[in-house]
Write an enzyme that holds these catalytic residues in place. Structure first.
Site, PDB file in Angstrom:
ATOM      1  N   GLU A   1       7.800 -22.494   7.276  1.00 28.81           N
ATOM      2  CA  GLU A   1       8.056 -21.621   8.422  1.00 28.81           C
ATOM      3  C   GLU A   1       9.083 -22.214   9.394  1.00 28.81           C
ATOM      4  O   GLU A   1       9.604 -21.510  10.257  1.00 28.81           O
ATOM      5  CB  GLU A   1       6.765 -21.314   9.171  1.00 28.81           C
TER       6      GLU A   1
ATOM      7  N   GLU B   1       0.813  -1.216   0.000  1.00 26.38           N
ATOM      8  CA  GLU B   1       0.000   0.000   0.000  1.00 26.38           C
ATOM      9  C   GLU B   1       0.848   1.270   0.000  1.00 26.38           C
ATOM     10  O   GLU B   1       0.342   2.364  -0.279  1.00 26.38           O
ATOM     11  CB  GLU B   1      -0.909   0.013   1.241  1.00 26.38           C
TER      12      GLU B   1
END
Length: 294
Positions: A109, A78
């Protein structure tokens, strides 16, 4: 870990009426937002320190796995349209690689090696700001990435929902929002994810303000990529300078749509003069206007 705890209160959740289920979810979301308040001093301190690094040309590096990694990418993505932050100064390190943004990658992960290697491959250095996000705060990939980044002199920020998290211990700026147990046990895309999103929203927006990309509450570095945003740009120039609409539109035309330059042009400067003044003011319109009035 509190984020993994099972709550007896919700053990029959699936048998509840739909409105009761939604009320429980909403209650959890509101509690998640409230949990961020105690983290505000840490967020402010991290943003102020990050601004110093970025003024020296550093990059924002988002690191995470699963939901936390995706929230980090969303925050960074953004910044270019909203604040015209250079895309070349954004790095996204996701456990399992870019494909993990859309599909889960098994065991990604857990890879300490990949976390360390990704930081090395990104050539992270002292001017960079590395933000590791993990609900549990113990994700091996993210912890390893922050450790390596810190060893390379970068500013490291750890965002977690567990106060005893390893990520907080290895980060130079630990930020914790203790959201506790989830309504759906272990579903950290809910409360924990909401708190992470709020924290990153607050951090990155304050950071952009400190970088001079906001003036009087206006997104003066915004990229005007459609008709609505072009109209907003005209409105901003009018609000900043008090000029009429035609003058604002003409100034924007001369300034390639850049609001900060257009505001200075609307006040009577040539494009070259506006560019030079803004450059001397390090891109900060408030400083430029102050210098103009001297």
């Amino acid at each position: 870990m509190a984020t993994e705890h099972f709550s007896a209160r919700y053990q029959d959740l699936d048998a509840w009426p739909s409105l009761d289920i939604l009320s429980a979810f909403l209650e959890g979301q509101l509690a998640a937002v409230a949990a961020v308040r105690s983290a505000l001093p840490a967020i402010a301190e991290a943003a102020e320190a990050a601004a110093e690094r970025l003024r020296r040309g550093g990059r924002l590096v988002y690191v995470g796995a699963g939901t936390s990694g995706r929230i980090g990418v969303q925050d960074g993505a953004e910044l270019p349209p909203t604040f015209n932050w250079p895309e070349a100064r954004l790095v996204y390190l996701m456990a399992g690689g870019p494909g993990a943004l859309l599909s889960a990658v098994e065991n990604a992960e857990d890879s300490v090696e990949q976390g360390t290697e990704n930081i090395r491959n990104a050539d992270v250095g002292p001017n960079d700001v590395v933000i590791g996000v993990a609900a549990s705060g113990n994700t091996p990939y993210t912890v390893a990435a922050l450790k390596e980044a810190k060893a390379r002199g970068a500013q490291t920020i750890g965002v977690s929902n567990n106060s005893e998290a390893r990520i907080l211990a290895v980060a130079s700026h630990p930020i914790v929002a203790d959201t506790g147990e989830e309504v759906l046990a272990g579903s950290t895309r809910m409360k924990a994810g909401t708190a992470q999103k709020v924290i990153l929203n607050l951090f990155s927006t304050l950071l952009m303000i400190r970088m001079g990309r906001v003036y009087r509450g206006l997104m003066v570095d915004m990229r005007a990529t459609n008709a609505k945003l072009r109209r907003r740009s005209v409105a901003m120039v009018i609000q900043i300078t008090g000029c009429d609409e035609a003058t604002a539109a003409n100034a924007l035309s001369q300034s390639d749509g850049v609001v900060k330059i257009a505001a200075l042009v609307a006040l009577g400067l040539s494009r070259a003069e506006a560019d030079a003044l803004l450059a001397r003011s390090e891109g900060n319109l408030r400083v430029a206007l102050s210098n103009l009035s001297k």
